[in-house]
Enzyme design. Structure first.
Site, short mmCIF file in Angstrom:
data_model
loop_
_atom_site.label_atom_id
_atom_site.label_comp_id
_atom_site.label_asym_id
_atom_site.label_seq_id
_atom_site.Cartn_x
_atom_site.Cartn_y
_atom_site.Cartn_z
N THR A 1 49.89 62.02 34.90
CA THR A 1 50.54 62.27 33.53
C THR A 1 50.58 60.80 33.09
OG1 THR A 1 51.81 63.87 34.87
CG2 THR A 1 53.16 62.90 32.93
N ASP B 1 59.55 71.51 43.15
CA ASP B 1 59.96 70.14 43.49
C ASP B 1 61.39 69.12 42.64
OD1 ASP B 1 59.10 67.54 45.07
OD2 ASP B 1 57.34 66.76 43.36
N GLY C 1 47.90 62.61 42.77
CA GLY C 1 47.48 62.73 43.96
C GLY C 1 45.96 63.12 43.91
N GLY C 2 44.85 63.10 43.02
CA GLY C 2 43.92 63.25 42.78
C GLY C 2 43.36 64.53 41.84
N PHE C 3 44.06 65.53 41.18
CA PHE C 3 44.32 66.48 40.74
C PHE C 3 44.53 66.07 39.22
CE2 PHE C 3 45.42 68.18 44.95
CZ PHE C 3 43.88 68.13 45.27
N GLY C 4 44.76 65.02 38.59
CA GLY C 4 44.92 64.78 37.31
C GLY C 4 46.24 63.73 37.26
N LEU D 1 51.85 57.83 33.07
CA LEU D 1 53.46 57.98 34.46
C LEU D 1 53.25 57.50 35.49
CD1 LEU D 1 55.55 59.90 31.15
CD2 LEU D 1 55.23 57.12 31.47
#
Length: 683
Positions: A51, A165, A46-49, A42
């Protein structure tokens, strides 16, 4: 398709048959946490995982959202700390998910070095996509948006949580009721910020994020309110704050009004009052900005008394749709009324979030009553507050009453069956022996035997007096999804999931298979015997209901007409009427002599997982009961098709319902804080 969960994989979609990713060669994980099947990416974090959209195989492939956090950290210390923070954040999200406009937390776990968090999938469209499709909002719509979202912000802020956010992409308009749902609380974002502060990571989105959050990484309730103001500005004017930020940083905030008129568009009308609210929401100096959601609500609804002292009353707002020229309600009055009622509804919903409660009683024609619930005058209308029965540690998938009315049985994802004394509401036995979650249970007609069907592909028969296992029935190619005893107690029918698709009839005295009924093209989540024991009804994920002659094993007929999977079937006491519940949110009543549909009952906002009949004094006195993933149980008059009343849970899906033999007790099992509960009635 199966999705690779390597966060660096460039082409993660794979055919189901693959064991290794065709792109990155990583080993594919068919089920995350033993139950969640990732099917689609989905978003990328940003490179941290990432969704993922996933299917919950424990819940008949129900959609859910899986968030992955894969921090690239050196050494075990930082990773251990990250895991600890992730669990803390998941616990916080579980608390927040009590609010009906925040996705429910379903699970969190660590697997293959990655951290995963599973949340409820919200069926709807985010406001960015909605705006792109329909265009700018008007002032009335902006006010309604604010009054729908501000109580959510109040709810999270008093619990010490800052969203960080808020933007159109993180607000979804729920399809079934039009309410706004705040998503992406970002356990991964907050955790990322915690473990990556040396790298200068900032949570937020340029243009929507407040100055103090962008500069110092510190966020307060007022920071979320700035983001809400920027979001409202975007939807009102059609100008993206992110574009303005690129061009002039925060310079656009002081001159936001100049964007009310743009080339090629008419001037956008904004009242003085709303303009002043925008001014205060978009203040760069947090000390001059609104400090709480309550302050914004007060300015949006001037002259209204505070609502907190009011008694807890569930209101169903009804908005006039009459044209203004009819003289009923002027546009201005109607807009004010909408805002006030929406505010009342939001705050009352907020106050009751996560608590099992009753909706204001409705009459047979479903006209809303906006008075506090009063003690019923008629015994037949007396539905007491449900009583939770606590003991299971995971979702309850099936509930059943013993035919003698003394025992309630419940089966759970925790691999146990619990037996409850109906009079004392105390646990009698816990039955353990299945190696996987349990989908179905059923009592024999003499109340001496319980059958249980599990995802471990077995059926177990239990002695109710001793709580001991009698025998195990094997031979299924997939999990056992449904069970039913014949009225004479000699035959057990079982349905299985999609890899098997068969219905089996078992001899209870010998434990031997009598015959197999084949014809469905997908799993069979529900089977039911007719009262005379001569006919079996089966509901399938293939969208059909089949009727079977039990003497010959032949199919009598197929009932068709649903747009989605059949999840539950139940015979009326006359043996001529059948009720069915479906994933398409409706209940159908069928005449089994003709095979024709009698009527369709509509009112649920999500799939109908379970249906049952409450026996009456006569055929015309019957009631249909339905349990749904919309977190309600509804009672219906099958003769008229009218809704009688709604039992609203406030949180937690209803997966299964059962009616006691005397018709005085309703049991409901599902998800949420109180996953098993009973309603006592007087008839």
């Amino acid at each position: 398709m199966l999705c690779c969960v390597n966060p660096d994989c460039q082409k993660p979609l794979n055919p189901d048959k693959n064991n290794y990713c065709h792109s990155c060669r990583a080993e594919l994980i068919p089920l995350l946490g033993g139950r969640y099947r990732p099917t689609q990416v989905l978003s990328d974090e940003g490179g941290f995982g990432r969704t993922y959209l996933a299917e919950d195989v424990h819940k008949l492939n129900e959609c859910c959202v899986v968030k992955q956090f894969a921090p690239k950290l050196q050494g075990t210390g930082p990773l251990t700390k990250a895991t600890e923070l992730f669990k803390q954040e998941a616990s916080r999200l579980q608390e927040l998910a009590e609010h009906p406009q925040i996705p429910t937390l379903l699970a969190y776990f660590e697997q293959n070095g990655y951290l995963f968090l599973v949340q409820q999938f919200i069926n709807g469209q985010n406001l960015l996509k909605e705006w792109e499709k329909r265009g700018n909002y008007n002032e009335t719509e902006i006010r309604e948006l604010l009054l729908d979202l501000l109580p959510i912000l109040k709810f999270i802020h008093v619990r010490g949580v800052i969203h960080r956010d808020i933007k159109p992409q993180n607000i979804i308009r729920r399809q079934n009721d039009g309410r706004l749902v705040l998503i992406d609380f970002g356990a991964s974002k907050q955790l990322t910020a915690t473990v990556q502060t040396k790298m200068g990571t900032v949570i937020g989105s340029h243009g929507y994020t407040a100055l103090e959050q962008m500069q110092d990484g510190k966020a307060y309730p007022g920071s979320d309110l700035f983001s809400l103001g920027a979001t409202s500005f975007h939807l009102l004017t059609g100008v993206r704050p992110s574009q303005l930020w690129i061009q002039q940083g925060y310079g656009w905030v002081a001159s936001w009004r100049q964007h009310l008129v743009s080339s090629g568009r008419d001037e956008i009308s904004v009242s003085i009052e709303l303009g002043e609210i925008f001014d205060k929401l978009l203040q760069l100096d947090i000390q001059k900005r609104y400090q709480s959601a309550d302050e914004v609500i007060a300015d949006l609804t001037p002259g209204l008394p505070p609502l907190s002292p009011l008694p807890v009353t569930i209101l169903t707002p009804t908005f006039s749709s009459a044209p203004a020229n009819k003289g009923l309600v002027s546009p201005k009055q109607n807009n004010t009324l909408k805002s006030q009622l929406l505010l009342v509804s939001s705050i009352l919903t907020l106050g009751l979030a996560g608590v099992w409660y009753f909706q204001t009683p409705r009459n047979e024609y479903s006209q809303p009553i906006s008075q506090p619930i009063q003690p019923p005058k008629k015994p037949s209308e007396n539905y007491f507050q449900p009583k939770p029965l606590k003991g299971h540690s995971s979702d309850v998938n099936s509930v059943a009453f013993s035919p003698d009315g003394t025992i309630l049985g419940s089966a759970s994802d925790d691999k146990t069956i619990k037996l409850w004394n109906l009079a004392s509401k105390e646990e009698i036995h816990t039955l353990e022996g299945h190696s996987n979650w349990i989908w179905a249970i059923a009592f024999s007609s003499d109340s001496k035997t319980l059958a249980s069907g599990s995802a471990d592909k077995t059926i177990k028969l239990w002695n109710l007096e001793t709580g001991k296992l009698i025998r195990t029935l094997e031979g299924n190619a997939d999990g056992v999804t449904s069970l039913a005893f014949s009225s004479d107690g000699k035959t057990l029918a079982s349905g299985t999931a999609s890899k098997d698709m068969k219905i089996k009839l078992w001899n209870l005295e010998t434990g031997k298979l009598i015959r197999t009924l084949e014809g469905h093209t997908s799993g069979v989540p529900s089977v039911a015997f007719s009262p005379d024991g001569k006919t079996l009804a089966s509901g399938s994920w293939d969208k059909t209901i089949k009727l079977w002659n039990l003497d010959t094993g032949k199919e009598i007929r197929t009932l068709q007409g649903n747009e989605n999977s059949i999840l539950s079937v139940a015979f009326a006491p006359d043996g001529v009427t059948l009720a069915s519940g479906s994933r398409d949110k409706i209940i159908k009543l069928w005449n089994l002599k003709t095979g024709k549909e009698i009527r369709t009952l509509r009112g649920h906002n999500d799939k109908v997982n379970s249906v049952a009949f409450v026996p009456g004094r006569s055929q015309n006195d019957l009631t249909v009961v339905s349990g749904s993933s919309d977190k309600t149980i509804k009672l219906w008059n099958p003769s008229t098709g009218r809704e009688i009343r709604t039992l609203e849970t406030g949180s937690g899906y209803i997966y299964a319902i059962a009616i006691s033999p005397d018709g005085k007790t309703i049991a409901g099992g599902g998800s949420g804080e109180n996953i098993l509960k009973i309603w006592q009635t007087i008839q």
